[in-house]
Design an enzyme around this catalytic site. Sequence first.
Site, PDB file in Angstrom:
ATOM      1  N   GLY A 601       0.843  -1.195   0.000  1.00  0.00           N
ATOM      2  CA  GLY A 601       0.000   0.000   0.000  1.00  0.00           C
ATOM      3  C   GLY A 601       0.875   1.239   0.000  1.00  0.00           C
ATOM      4  N   ARG A 602       0.196   2.340   0.173  1.00  0.00           N
ATOM      5  CA  ARG A 602       0.948   3.596   0.123  1.00  0.00           C
ATOM      6  C   ARG A 602       0.604   4.412   1.367  1.00  0.00           C
ATOM      7  NH1 ARG A 602       3.565   6.721  -3.371  1.00  0.00           N
ATOM      8  NH2 ARG A 602       3.350   8.974  -3.101  1.00  0.00           N
ATOM      9  N   GLY A 603       1.637   4.805   2.089  1.00  0.00           N
ATOM     10  CA  GLY A 603       1.416   5.608   3.298  1.00  0.00           C
ATOM     11  C   GLY A 603       1.779   7.056   3.071  1.00  0.00           C
ATOM     12  N   ASN A 604       1.713   7.794   4.108  1.00  0.00           N
ATOM     13  CA  ASN A 604       2.000   9.233   3.987  1.00  0.00           C
ATOM     14  C   ASN A 604       3.454   9.524   3.701  1.00  0.00           C
ATOM     15  OD1 ASN A 604      -0.522  10.484   4.430  1.00  0.00           O
ATOM     16  ND2 ASN A 604      -0.426   9.701   6.513  1.00  0.00           N
ATOM     17  N   PHE A 605       4.350   8.679   4.236  1.00  0.00           N
ATOM     18  CA  PHE A 605       5.785   8.974   4.089  1.00  0.00           C
ATOM     19  C   PHE A 605       6.420   8.209   2.941  1.00  0.00           C
ATOM     20  CE2 PHE A 605       4.682   9.699   8.516  1.00  0.00           C
ATOM     21  CZ  PHE A 605       5.208  10.950   8.746  1.00  0.00           C
ATOM     22  N   GLY A 606       5.756   7.113   2.555  1.00  0.00           N
ATOM     23  CA  GLY A 606       6.343   6.319   1.489  1.00  0.00           C
ATOM     24  C   GLY A 606       5.543   5.027   1.329  1.00  0.00           C
ATOM     25  N   ASP A 607       6.063   4.162   0.444  1.00  0.00           N
ATOM     26  CA  ASP A 607       5.317   2.930   0.167  1.00  0.00           C
ATOM     27  C   ASP A 607       5.516   1.904   1.278  1.00  0.00           C
ATOM     28  OD1 ASP A 607       4.336   3.962  -2.153  1.00  0.00           O
ATOM     29  OD2 ASP A 607       6.088   3.295  -3.334  1.00  0.00           O
ATOM     30  N   VAL A 608       4.535   0.985   1.362  1.00  0.00           N
ATOM     31  CA  VAL A 608       4.597  -0.108   2.346  1.00  0.00           C
ATOM     32  C   VAL A 608       4.757  -1.416   1.561  1.00  0.00           C
ATOM     33  CG1 VAL A 608       3.425  -1.207   4.283  1.00  0.00           C
ATOM     34  CG2 VAL A 608       3.057   1.226   3.820  1.00  0.00           C
ATOM     35  N   ASP A 716      -5.812   9.353  15.171  1.00  0.00           N
ATOM     36  CA  ASP A 716      -6.222   9.141  13.782  1.00  0.00           C
ATOM     37  C   ASP A 716      -6.888   7.774  13.649  1.00  0.00           C
ATOM     38  OD1 ASP A 716      -6.613   9.652  11.142  1.00  0.00           O
ATOM     39  OD2 ASP A 716      -4.515   9.383  10.540  1.00  0.00           O
TER      40      ASP A 716
HETATM   41  P1  ADP Z   1       0.667   5.720   6.970  1.00  0.00           P
HETATM   42  O1  ADP Z   1       1.039   5.662   8.422  1.00  0.00           O
HETATM   43  O2  ADP Z   1       1.730   6.346   6.148  1.00  0.00           O
HETATM   44  O3  ADP Z   1      -0.700   6.234   6.738  1.00  0.00           O
HETATM   45  P2  ADP Z   1      -0.379   3.109   6.979  1.00  0.00           P
HETATM   46  O4  ADP Z   1       0.100   2.527   8.254  1.00  0.00           O
HETATM   47  O5  ADP Z   1      -1.779   3.616   6.946  1.00  0.00           O
HETATM   48  O6  ADP Z   1       0.620   4.213   6.497  1.00  0.00           O
HETATM   49  O7  ADP Z   1      -0.149   2.054   5.842  1.00  0.00           O
HETATM   50  C1  ADP Z   1      -0.584   2.275   4.506  1.00  0.00           C
HETATM   51  C2  ADP Z   1      -1.128   1.030   3.915  1.00  0.00           C
HETATM   52  O8  ADP Z   1      -0.117   0.020   3.901  1.00  0.00           O
HETATM   53  C3  ADP Z   1      -2.246   0.419   4.763  1.00  0.00           C
HETATM   54  O9  ADP Z   1      -3.469   0.938   4.379  1.00  0.00           O
HETATM   55  C4  ADP Z   1      -2.127  -1.038   4.435  1.00  0.00           C
HETATM   56  O10 ADP Z   1      -2.791  -1.340   3.227  1.00  0.00           O
HETATM   57  C5  ADP Z   1      -0.657  -1.260   4.262  1.00  0.00           C
HETATM   58  N1  ADP Z   1      -0.064  -1.725   5.505  1.00  0.00           N
HETATM   59  C6  ADP Z   1       0.509  -0.965   6.415  1.00  0.00           C
HETATM   60  N2  ADP Z   1       0.987  -1.686   7.428  1.00  0.00           N
HETATM   61  C7  ADP Z   1       0.719  -2.949   7.176  1.00  0.00           C
HETATM   62  C8  ADP Z   1       0.945  -4.181   7.865  1.00  0.00           C
HETATM   63  N3  ADP Z   1       1.611  -4.182   9.026  1.00  0.00           N
HETATM   64  N4  ADP Z   1       0.503  -5.319   7.315  1.00  0.00           N
HETATM   65  C9  ADP Z   1      -0.139  -5.271   6.136  1.00  0.00           C
HETATM   66  N5  ADP Z   1      -0.391  -4.160   5.445  1.00  0.00           N
HETATM   67  C10 ADP Z   1       0.032  -3.011   5.943  1.00  0.00           C
HETATM   68 MG    MG Z   2      -2.650   5.659   7.063  1.00  0.00          MG
END
Ligand code: ADP
Ligand code: MG
Length: 853
Positions: A601-608, A716
Site C-alpha cells: 500500500g501507500r502511506g504518507n511517508f512512502g510505500d509499504v 487518527d
Molecule cells: P501511513 O502511516 O503512512 O498512513 P499506513 O500505516 O496507513 O501508512 O499504511 C498504509 C497502507 O499500507 C495500509 O493501508 C495497508 O494497506 C498497508 N499496511 C501498512 N501496514 C501494514 C501491515 N503491518 N501489514 C499489512 N499491510 C500493511
Molecule cells: Mg494511514
Amino acid sequence: MEFSVNLQGKTSHEAILLRQDSELRLLDLMKRCLMSKLKCDREYAAALSAVATQGLKMDRSEEMFGSLVASTWKTMMEGLEDTGKLMKQNTINLETKVLDSLNNLYAEKRKIKKFYQEEYTKIQMQLTNISEEVNRKKLEYQKYLELYKLTRTKFEEYYVKSGRGGRKLDEVRDKYQKACRKLHLTHNEYVLLLCEATEFEKDFRTALLPDLLQHLQNIQEATIYCWKQLLQDITTMSDLTSEKFKKIQNKIENEQAAIKRNEEYTKFTEKFKTSPTEKLDFVFDASLTEDSAVKFLPNQLTVDNLTIDWLRNKMGDLESSIAESEEKRTSLENAIAKSPIINGKASLADPEISCRISMAQVHKEREIEELKCSERKMWKQVELIKSALNELGCEEVPSGCDLSLDNQTFKNDSNEQTPDRHTVAYKKNFGTKKVVNILRKQFRRKSAPSSPTAPPRTKFRRDSSSHSEGAEAVDSWVSITTNKSLVEEEWFHGVLPREEVVRLLVNDGDFLVRETTRNDESQTVLSVCWSGYKHFIVQTTSEGQYRFEGPAFSSIRELILYQCTSGLPVTGRSGAMLIKPIPREIWELNNDDVVLLDKLGRGNFGDVYRAQLKNDKQIYAVKTCRGTLPEDHKKKFLQEARILKQYDHPNIVKFIGICVQKQPIMIVMELVSEGSLLIFLRKHGDNLNESHLMKMCLDVASGMMYLESKNCIHRDLAARNCLIGQNNIVKISDFGMSREEEEYIVSDGMKQIPIKWTAPEALNFGKYTSLCDVWSYGILCWEIFSKGGTPYSGMTNSKARDRIDAGYRMPASPNTPEEMYRLMLRCWEYKPEDRPNFEQIYTVVDTLCKTFG
Ligand code: ADP
Ligand code: MG
C-alpha cells in the site's frame, strides 16, 4: 554779460519773459518733487523704524547670553532705528526750511517778473505816448500852418480890396492874427515837444531801459543765490553720508569687527557648562533567563539548529553591509581629500565660500563618522556571532527544541529510557523466540566479522559499572578489530535521529557514532553523554583525513578509537571523553538485511512493502520513508516506531525494528495478512455477519483500552488505519501522526485533519484526549456496520462539522444492533466528559458480543 547792454531789443525782452516763466515752472516742479520726496522719506523713515522694531524682537533667552552676533544685530537694528529717526528729522527740516524757502523764492520770482513787466510797459508807454504827441503836434502844426496861410491870404486879399479898413477886414485881420498866434504857439509847442521827446527817447535808451535791465539782472541774480542755497539745503538734508549717519555706520562696523568665531560661544559655554554625558549601560535582564524552561545564557548567543542558519545569514548580511559601508566611506574620504578647502586652494578669507564648502564637508565628515559607528556596531555583532559559531567548534549544532514525545504521549514511558529495558520489553512484549534469535544472530555476525577473539558483546553493554572497565573494553577491542569498517561497528547507529540517539546515552562517557544530513550534505556525528549531550561533527581535512581538534586520521573509525584510547577530550571546550561505546540496540536492523518484496500500500511517508529479513522465512510489512522528505518528516516517520516499540497487544500492530543505516529508512512490522480494514470491509462486507462486525468493534475497543491505559492518544483512529489479519482479527495501526502539534499539518503529502473522524473539541480547540479517540471509535464502529461506508456521505467536511455542532448525529446503518448504535451515540456526546472511556466501551461491546455469540 550785462542785461542792460545786451538785452535791450524786443526779442530779448520776450526771451526774458519766457525765461522768467520757465523759471517759475521749474520752481513749481521742484516744489512738487520735493513734496513727493518728503512723503517718500517720511514713509521710508517710518518703515525703517518698523523694521528696527521687528528686528529688535530678538530671542532674549538666556542661551543667547554673551553672543556677539546677537549684540551686533541689536546694534544694527538700533542703527536702523536711529537712521529712521534722522531721516524723519531731515524731512521735518526740509519741510520747514527748504519748502518755505522754495515758496518764498517762487513768490519773489513772480514779483520780479511782475515788476519787470510793469516797469518795461511803463517806460515803453511813455515813449509811445510822447511819440504820438509829437505826431499829433506835427499834425496840429500842419493844420495851424494851413490856417495861417489861409487867413493871411484872406487878409491880404481883403486888405488889398478894401484897403485898410472895414469890418470885414477887421474880421479877416482878427482871424489872421489869431491863426498867426496859434501857429506861433503851436510851433513853439512843437519845438518844445520835440525837445522833450528827444530828451525822453534818449533817456529811454540810455537810462530808463538799461537801468530797468540792470535792476532786473541784479534781482534775478540775487534769487539765484537763494536758489543755490535751497538746492544745497535739499542735498545736505538728504545726505545719508553725513556725520550723524556715519556715526551709526561706524558703531555697527565696529561691533561687526568685534565678532570673533572663537569668542562667540565663550560666555554661553561658561554659563551652561555641564559634566560630560554619562555612560548608559545596556544590561541583559537576567530575570529573562531565570525561568528554567529556557537554557539561554545572558549576553550569549544561542547556537542551535533553530538559530544557526539565521546566525550565518545574519553574519553574511552584516559582513556585506560592512563592506558596502566601507566602500561608501572610502569614496567619501577620497572626496574630502580632494576638497579645495583641505588642500588649501580655496580662500578661507572668502567667508561665503568657506562657509558653504565647510558645510558640505561637515556633511561628509558626519556621514563618515556615522558610517564608522555603524561599521563598529556591525563588527561587534559579527565578532559575537563568529565567536559563538567558533565556540561550537566541531560540535554538531545542538537541537534548540526537544521534540521528544515521551511526556505527552507516553506518560507511562519513563522507565523505557534504558536500552536494556527496551530490549527486555521488546523480548517480553513482542517477539517469538524465533525472531529474537534471528536478530541476535545478525548482531553477532555484525559485531564479530572476522576475528574469533572479538570481545564479547557484553563488554559494550551500558550496564558496565565503571568507566575504567569500559576503557579496558575499548582497549582490547581496538587491538583486535582493526579490519572493521565504520558501518560494521556496533557503535555506529546509521541515520538514527538525534532524538532517538540521546535516549541510548545514559552515563558520562557513553558514546556512539551516527550520520546526519545537513543541507543535503551527509555528516558523521559523534554523540557523547557528557554533562548533557554533545554532538561533534567529524571534520574532513583538505587531505581527506578526519579529525576533531587533535590529530587527523585516515578513517573515522581510527579517529574514534584514538579519542577513546588517548584519554583526551574530543574538544577542549566540551571536555567530553569517550569512555563506553554504546552498541546498536536489538531493534536497530541493518538495511541490507531487509529484502523488499511486493508493494502492499501507500502511506504518507512512502510505500509499504511485504518484505523478508535475511536468514528468515517469515514475511514482514516494511514501511519506507522517501529519502527526499525533509529531515523533520523523517523524524516524525520514526516516531511511529518509537511509540509502537513500547506496545505489545494482540490488537496493535507489532513492531520489529527500524533500519537506519542508510536511506531509505524503514520500519519493520508484523505483516497483517489482509491489509487495510476499510478495503476489507468494502470488499468482503457482504460476507460478514453481525457477530463478525461486533468482534471487529471489540478488537478495536480492546486495543484502544490498552492504549488508553498507557495514556496514548492515537488521534487518527479510523477504518483506513486499522489492519485485518487472520481470523478477522483487527489490529490498530498507523501511529505516524504527529503528536507534537496541536493541529495537523497540511503540507507535502501529509494528511489533512480527518474532520469527519475528529471530536468537536479537538477541531475547535485543538484539545486532544483519549476521549477524542472515543469519538473516532464511534465513527469507526459506524464504518464497520456500514461495511466501509463514508461517514456523513454527501456532506462536505465543513458542512458535517457545522451540523455536528448544531446537534446532528449520523443515523445507524441498516442491521446495526440497537445497543451498538446507542453506544455510538454516547461516543458522539458533544462534551467529552459525557462520553464513555474505552474500558467502559470494552465492557459494553464485550457483553454485546457474548449475546450475539
Ligand atoms: P501511513 O502511516 O503512512 O498512513 P499506513 O500505516 O496507513 O501508512 O499504511 C498504509 C497502507 O499500507 C495500509 O493501508 C495497508 O494497506 C498497508 N499496511 C501498512 N501496514 C501494514 C501491515 N503491518 N501489514 C499489512 N499491510 C500493511
Ligand atoms: Mg494511514
